[in-house]
Design an enzyme around this catalytic site. Sequence first.
Site, PDB file in Angstrom:
ATOM      1  CG  ASP A  65      -2.002   0.909   1.265  1.00  9.48           C
ATOM      2  OD1 ASP A  65      -2.098   1.712   0.329  1.00  9.48           O
ATOM      3  OD2 ASP A  65      -2.807   0.866   2.217  1.00  9.48           O
ATOM      4  CG  ASP A 111      -9.417   3.059   1.410  1.00  7.54           C
ATOM      5  OD1 ASP A 111      -8.587   2.927   0.487  1.00  7.54           O
ATOM      6  OD2 ASP A 111      -9.117   2.976   2.612  1.00  7.54           O
TER       7      ASP A 111
HETATM    8  C1  GAL Z   1      -5.565   2.188   2.811  1.00  7.90           C
HETATM    9  C2  GAL Z   1      -5.992   1.053   1.923  1.00  7.90           C
HETATM   10  C3  GAL Z   1      -6.980   0.226   2.720  1.00  7.90           C
HETATM   11  C4  GAL Z   1      -6.299  -0.300   3.955  1.00  7.90           C
HETATM   12  C5  GAL Z   1      -5.682   0.828   4.770  1.00  7.90           C
HETATM   13  C6  GAL Z   1      -4.819   0.313   5.899  1.00  7.90           C
HETATM   14  O1  GAL Z   1      -4.685   3.005   2.100  1.00  7.90           O
HETATM   15  O2  GAL Z   1      -6.562   1.541   0.739  1.00  7.90           O
HETATM   16  O3  GAL Z   1      -7.481  -0.822   1.906  1.00  7.90           O
HETATM   17  O4  GAL Z   1      -5.320  -1.230   3.575  1.00  7.90           O
HETATM   18  O5  GAL Z   1      -4.910   1.676   3.964  1.00  7.90           O
HETATM   19  O6  GAL Z   1      -4.244   1.323   6.651  1.00  7.90           O
END
Ligand code: GAL
Length: 752
Positions: A505, A569
Amino acid sequence: MHSLSSTFRGGLALLAALLFSMTGAAHAATSTDAIMLPQARFATGDNVAWRDPDFDDSGWKVINTTQYYEAQGYDGYDGYSWYRIHVTIPSTLKASSDWPERLRIYLSAIDDTDESYFNGVRIGKTGSMPSDPQGYESRWETPRDYAVDLRAGVVRWDRDNVIAVRVYDGGGGGGFYKDMPYLAIPQRVDGLLFDADLAHHHFLANGRVQTTLNVRNRYPVVQRGVLHVEVRDLVTGRVLLTRQRALVIAPEKSVSSQWTFPARPGIQASYRFVDARSGRVATATHDLPYRLTPPDAPTPTLHGARLLGARPGTPLYYRIAATGRAPLHFEAQGLPEGLTLNADSGVIMGTTPAAGSYPVQLRVRNALGNATREWTLVAGEQLALTPPMGWNSWNAYGLNVSDTLVRKAAQVFIDKGLAAKGWNAINIDDGWEAAARRTDGAIMSNARFPDMKALGDFLHERGLRFGIYSSPGATTCGGYLGSLGHELQDAASYASWGVDYLKYDLCSYSAKMSKSPSLEEHQKPYRLMGQALRNQARSIVFSLCQYGEQQVWTWGASVGGSAWRMTGDIVDNWNSLLETGFSQAPYTGFVAPGRWNDPDMLVLGQVGWGDALHPSRLTPDEQYSHISLWSLLAAPLLLGNDLPSLDEFTLGLLTNHDVIAINQDALGKAAQRVLNRDGWQVWVKDLEGGAKAVGVFNMGASLRSTQVESSLFGRERRFRLRDAWRQQDMGARSDSIAATVPAHGVMLFVVQ
Ligand code: GAL
C-alpha cells in the site's frame, strides 16, 4: 450522497432530516431551520490558543468548507491545521423546534482526523492524531455529527460564536471536503432512527422472512406517538400490510417489533412516526432482504476455480471446494508427484512440480453418489490465474485486527461452507506490525500476533492461503511500520512465516516521491518488492495498492503484480459502489488471467473498520448488485466483514456457486459495459466455452422493467437463458431478455 433508506439505517437520521427540511418534503421544518456554514478562517500549524472564541483570527485566510484546502492555496500540505468558523445564531432559532434543548453541529467529513470546539468547549473528536497516546488513526470518511446542550449556556445568542476545528491530515487531500457543514436545532422526532437490523432477520420455510424493526430514540427525552407501517409489493403495487402502533420510547432506548414479509425482490416497508404532541413526523423506507441462492443439494458437487497457478518447487496448499451431505470423501487422479491429498478434508498439499500443465481429475463422493471435475494445476511463473478470493481484515476490524480474529475468520470459512464454494485466502491488512524492528532490522509482529509462523501453519493445514500487508513507505496508512529500506528482509520474513499474498500500500511512500513523479519513480518501490517476493521459494501473489495512479492497469504486471487497486477506499454506500465498481468500464479490456483490476474489497455483512460493527448500509438490492458486478468485473473477491456474525442473507450472497463461477471463470475476462442509458446498465462478460454472463443493473431509484435486446450480448438466434442467482434454467429465448429490477438492483443471467 447516501440514499435515504440507508441514511436512516446508518444512523445519520439528522442529516436525512435536514435534507427533508431543505426539500420541504415530509417534514414540518423549513430551510430556515438550518444555518449553513460555507466558509471558515484557516491556518496551518497547531496552537491550543486557536480554540479560544476570542482569539483574533482576522488575519487568517477565508476558505470554503466543501473543498480540500489543497485546492485552496495549500497544495501538498499535510499535518496540523485549524479551521475557525464564525456564526451568528439568532435566538429566534429556538422557536423553530418543539424540543429546543440541543444545537446540532454537523461538520460533514474531515480528512483525516479532527478535534472540535464550540466557543472553546470541546464537542467531539473523530480519529486520533499522532500526538495521541494510541497514535494516528485516520477517519476521513466518518460524518462528524456533534452537539451542544443548549441548557449549558455556551451559545452566545444573536452574537458571534466560533466553531474551532483542529485537524490532522496524514496525506492526500486534507480538511473539510464533502457536503456543507451546518447548525440546526433538531425536532424531537429527529432523535428517532428506524433500524431494520438486517443482521437479525430469519428466512422461514414458507418463503417469508422475519425481520426486526428497532425504533431507536437517540435523545434524552421521551418520544410519544403513533407508528404507521405499510408494506408494499412494488412489483404488483399491492399493499400487503398496514399496521398502527402507539409507541412510548424512553430516553435513549429503543422499541422493537418483529414482522414477517414475503422474501422476494421488491418488497418495501414504509415507516411513519407521528409525534403525539407536535404532530411532526419521522419517516423511513426499507427494502426488505430476500434470498435467491437455493440451498445446496445433498448430493456431492464440486465447485471453485478450474485452474491453479503456482511456481515450480514452491509449497502448495489447495482445498478442494465441494458441497454435499457429510461425510465427503475426495480422490484426485493424475495428481503430480510431490503432492498428496487428504481424502477426508480434500486438502491437497506438497511441492509444486516442474513447469507444465497438470490436468487432475477431482472426485468427491458421499452416501448419495459422486461427482467428478477436471482441475488443472499450471506450474509456472504466472500466479492468480483466476481472481484472488478470500477475506481481508480491514473493512471489519481496521487496525484492531488480531491473531484470534483471523483464526476465527478462517474457521467460519470452513464451518459455514464458504471454503466449500472456493473462498480460500485469509489476509491480514494493516495493524499486525510491531512498533520497532529487531536489532538486526527484521520486521516483527505486535502482541496481537504472537506467532506469525504458527498462524500461517494453522491456515495451511486447512488448505487456506495466508495474506499480509505492508507499505513501501516508512509507515503504513495506519501509521505502522512499513518496508522502506527493508524490502528484501521483509520479503524473506514473510516467506519464513508462510505468507502467500502481499498487499503493498503506497501510503507514506508518496512523500518520498517528487510532486509529479515520473512513471519510473512511481514504479520503483513496486518493482523492488516484486523482485524481492520472486526471490523467495514461495508462490507469493503481489497485490498493488496505490489507488489506480499512473494507469497501474497498464504496467502492474510488469513489476510482478497480479492485482492492483483501481480507486480509493470503498465504503458501504451506493455512491461508493458507483465510484469503485461502476467506474471500471473504461479499463475492463486490460483484465486477463494474473492481471486483475481491483475495485476494492466487498462491503457486505457486518463491517466497521475497527469501530463498532454495523450491517452494511447498502440496501439488499445494492448488495446483490455489489457482488454481481464484482463477479462480472472478474475482480478480486475479498470479503471485508466480521465472519463470526455472518447472517443468512449475507451467507446467501456469498455462497452462490453460479455467481462465483462467473467471477472465477478460466477465460479471465472482465465484463464490458454494453449499455448505459435511461438509468440502466448492462454488463456482458465472455465466459469459457462461448457462454456469456449478462448483468442488468437498475441504477434508478425505483423498481422498473426493461427488455434487453439479444444483440447487446451478441446472440442472433435462439439462446438458452439461466438466472444465475436463482440457479434456474429459464428455457430458450429468441430476441430479448425481460427484466424487472428493484432500485439499485440487478438480474444476472448466463446465456448459452
Ligand atoms: C488504505 C488502503 C486500505 C487499507 C488501509 C490500511 O490506504 O486503501 O485498503 O489497507 O490503507 O491502513
